[in-house]
Design an enzyme around this catalytic site. Structure first.
Site, PDB file in Angstrom:
ATOM      1  N   HIS A 499       0.830  -1.207   0.000  1.00  0.00           N
ATOM      2  CA  HIS A 499       0.000   0.000   0.000  1.00  0.00           C
ATOM      3  C   HIS A 499       0.869   1.264   0.000  1.00  0.00           C
ATOM      4  O   HIS A 499       0.721   2.137  -0.856  1.00  0.00           O
ATOM      5  CB  HIS A 499      -0.904  -0.026   1.241  1.00  0.00           C
ATOM      6  N   GLU A 500       1.783   1.330   0.953  1.00  0.00           N
ATOM      7  CA  GLU A 500       2.626   2.522   1.053  1.00  0.00           C
ATOM      8  C   GLU A 500       3.537   2.633  -0.168  1.00  0.00           C
ATOM      9  O   GLU A 500       3.846   3.730  -0.632  1.00  0.00           O
ATOM     10  CB  GLU A 500       3.453   2.512   2.345  1.00  0.00           C
ATOM     11  N   HIS A 503       1.749   4.488  -2.762  1.00  0.00           N
ATOM     12  CA  HIS A 503       1.867   5.941  -2.577  1.00  0.00           C
ATOM     13  C   HIS A 503       3.228   6.416  -3.089  1.00  0.00           C
ATOM     14  O   HIS A 503       3.339   7.472  -3.712  1.00  0.00           O
ATOM     15  CB  HIS A 503       1.765   6.305  -1.096  1.00  0.00           C
TER      16      HIS A 503
HETATM   17 ZN   LIG Z   1      -2.778   5.281   2.123  1.00  0.00          ZN
END
Ligand SMILES: [Zn+2]
Length: 704
Positions: A499-500, A503
């Protein structure tokens, strides 16, 4: 409530003469401030090896001074305001301040200590006051407005139009159209709000980090996996409690205790400690702070011409208004609740089967959910860990980016780091050209705030013909390596890492030419959440999930179990999340400025949606940092909003192929590179060829 800076400064001077205690690698000459000259490091990455706490305040002050001068240079020009001499010049201003606050913010998140906390207590009001000075600078606003008023005659690209719109709206939303006395009122409110958020966070950190549950008897550890017991023993040794076991409110300690400890009373004790953070009627209590923040936000919104804080915030989001968000959340609420009730009934049946008479309570949910998972899916989280060595998982994420976008990741040992367990990677394009830099900082550390996040030391930019390359970081709170064992992640941590990393990709691949071109809050989570789909996809698992000792790939039976368990506990997850999202929206649709009782308000919010007693919202108000100290006020719904998008977007890859190049190219071109440069829904439809639908999400969560 707050110490005046004049009281704090003498204390600080003494503190700042001492070298930066953590980490030792930061020791250096105090007389040259590394922020005042090029770093001279590879790719101009921050020169952590030369930074001392004493450098920050002078650098922030100089940054503020330079920014003021740059803004003055824009306003003293006698020529007609133009897009270049006003909008672009303003967008470029504040470079030194950005550079210092980027580093300071990162260290405050990842490795804070009393020294950095004290600096923040002084710098926060300075920065707020500076931001207010700019937001309320009449000369500057007049020039910006002049350009905005002639926007119809300017030949701007869509991105330039977006920059002009954003800049103008920021000023209007920041109070530029207010009368002088109202500007002053706004300024006072903003000052107080930023100090309240700071205090909220400091309280929460204290409440989270000072709590410990000491277990003295071995039988009280019954049910816990050996690795968890080892970590608890290590924590006890560190606290000079040799021979005992220490459990904390940090996720790597708290979650396994909830999942596995057979001692129900201790589970209740640790659970309640978690849920009562900021609500203990002590010096770190957050209830008064919350109530004050809520009414100040109402007052500020109304001063600016909105009815509620939510209306003020949501105008800028894809969702546009509170009604759309409420409608959207309610559409999910009933199916989620029905699903959670089924899950509860199954657990209650199991409790009866065990010949127990008690009714399932919130501190039992994790424990029985784990048992159901074992019984129905035969999946034990701990049997997965050996296949999720951090290095393998990270490589798995890198490989996904390679196959989708052709990126390469090369570790660089010559780039300075702020802590020894941080690693740095140069990111290259398919053709080997330099794209940017990524730091990974995954492990639990004292002084790290809870959670996982991505941030930037430097964002992509374009000045004339020269390109500024991005420098980004990922931070987590995963359990680190222990004696003789590498860091082995849980499936949840694996998804967080991906997830990170999503980003990070959005930061690395951005091709936005200007600073003030950002994604709306409810558009930010699409690039991150879509990566989680690859994390748990069987084909991808087969490639990276390898046993840390034998290097054998994860067995097919485990892959099937992971797939089968995907809808497991989704009722609970959805309910605790949606309850928090609705609580957030309730707080921020207040229309009245009289103080409310935080506890009563929260109770009313949960009873209105008929939240079942066996589930506590993911965040209760006193520790809901996302909305009271972070940027998510009236925006916590964004995650599930983005999940509608990511489930729908991943369908495209399911249809065309997991690593289909044209689909990946379209995602990169329209979403990752261009995010924020045009209306996000327009960009999304350009990628997908149609509007997103909610069905893929409902299906994924097992509600259809
Ligand atoms: Zn997030």
């Amino acid at each position: 409530m707050y110490s005046k800076s004049s009281v704090l400064i003498p204390v600080l001077v003494i503190l700042l003469l001492a070298p930066f205690a953590v980490p030792p690698s930061l020791a250096a000459l105090p007389d040259e401030n590394p922020f005042f000259a090029p770093y001279g490091t590879p790719f101009e990455t921050p020169a952590f090896q030369r930074m001392l706490p004493a450098h920050f305040l002078p650098a922030l002050e100089k940054g503020i001074g330079e920014h003021k001068r740059e803004v003055r240079a824009i306003t003293v020009v006698r020529s007609v305001p133009t897009f270049e001499n006003t909008i672009v010049a303003f967008d470029r201003s504040g470079a030194l301040l950005d550079r210092v606050s980027g580093v300071f913010g990162a260290l405050r998140g990842a490795i804070t200590n009393d020294q950095l906390d004290s600096i923040a207590t002084i710098s926060t009001p300075l920065l707020t006051s500076h931001r207010n000075d700019i937001a309320l600078d009449e000369q500057l606003f007049l020039r910006i407005k002049a350009v905005y008023d002639m926007r119809g005659t300017l030949l701007l690209t869509p991105e330039q139009s977006m920059l002009l719109d954003n800049t103008y709206k920021d000023f209007v939303r920041g109070g530029a159209n207010l009368s002088a006395p109202d500007k002053q009122r706004l300024r006072v409110m903003n000052d107080e709000l930023s100090m309240l958020s700071l205090k909220f966070n400091q309280n929460l950190l204290k409440e989270t980090n000072t709590y410990r549950m000491v277990v003295e008897k071995k039988e009280d550890l019954d049910g816990l996996p050996p690795a968890v017991v080892d970590a608890a023993a290590a924590a006890a040794r560190k606290a000079s409690l040799e021979g005992k076991w220490v459990f904390t409110l940090q996720k790597p300690s708290w979650i396994p205790f909830m999942q596995y400890a057979t001692n129900r009373a201790l589970r209740e004790k640790l659970y309640r400690a978690y849920c009562n953070r900021g609500d203990n009627n002590n010096t770190f209590d957050n209830k008064q702070i919350i109530a004050r923040i809520a009414v100040l936000r109402v007052a500020r919104a109304q001063l600016l011409g909105y009815r509620t804080h939510a209306e003020y915030v949501l105008e800028e989001n894809m969702a546009k208004n509170p009604k759309t968000v409420y409608d959207f959340l309610y559409k999910l609420w009933e199916p989620a609740r029905a699903s959670a009730q089924k899950e509860r009934d199954a657990m209650q049946a199991m409790i009866r089967k065990e010949a127990n008479a008690f009714a399932l309570a919130s501190w039992d949910w994790w424990y029985y959910a784990e048992k159901i998972k074992k019984a129905e899916y035969d999946l034990d989280e701990e049997t997965l860990r050996p296949y999720f060595k951090m290095e393998n998982v990270r490589q798995g994420a890198f490989d996904v980016a390679s196959r989708l976008y052709g990126l390469q990741f090369v570790e660089r040992k010559d780039i300075p780091r702020y802590a020894d367990d941080v690693q740095v990677f140069e990111v290259k394009e398919r053709d080997g050209s330099h794209l940017g830099v990524l730091y990974t900082d995954y492990f639990l550390r004292g002084g790290k705030r809870p959670g996982a996040w991505m941030g930037s030391f430097r964002s992509y930019g374009r000045i004339g013909d020269s390109v500024v390359t991005p420098v980004v970081y990922n931070v987590g709170n995963f359990s680190g390596p222990t004696t003789g064992k590498p860091a082995l992640l849980s499936l949840d941590e694996v998804e967080t890492l991906f997830h990170e990393f999503g980003h990070a990709l959005s930061g690395l691949l951005s091709r936005r030419s200007y600073d003030n071109i950002g994604l709306p809050r409810d558009g930010i989570e699409l690039p991150s959440q879509i990566m989680e789909n690859w994390a748990r996809h069987p084909d991808v698992l087969r490639s990276y999930a390898r046993h840390y000792e034998t290097n054998a790939p994860i067995p097919e039976t485990l892959i099937q179990k992971i797939a089968k368990s995907e809808t497991f506990n989704q009722g609970f997850m959805s309910v605790e999340y949606l309850a928090a999202s609705l609580l957030d929206l309730d707080w921020h649709t207040l229309t009245d400025t009289s103080l409310v009782d935080a506890t009563a308000f929260e109770t009313a919010s949960f009873s209105r949606i008929r939240l079942m007693p066996e589930i506590v919202a993911r965040y209760r108000s006193p520790y809901f940092a996302h909305i009271f100290a972070g940027g998510y006020s009236a925006g916590y719904y964004s995650y599930i909003w983005a999940e509608v998008l990511d489930a729908d977007a991943f369908e495209a890859f399911k249809e065309k192929g997991l690593f289909d190049r044209p689909t990946a190219d379209a995602f990169r071109r329209n979403i990752l590179e261009r995010g924020g440069t045009e209306d996000p829904m327009v960009l999304y439809e350009r990628f997908r060829g149609k509007k997103p639908t909610i069905e893929p999400l409902l299906k994924r969560r097992g509600f259809l």
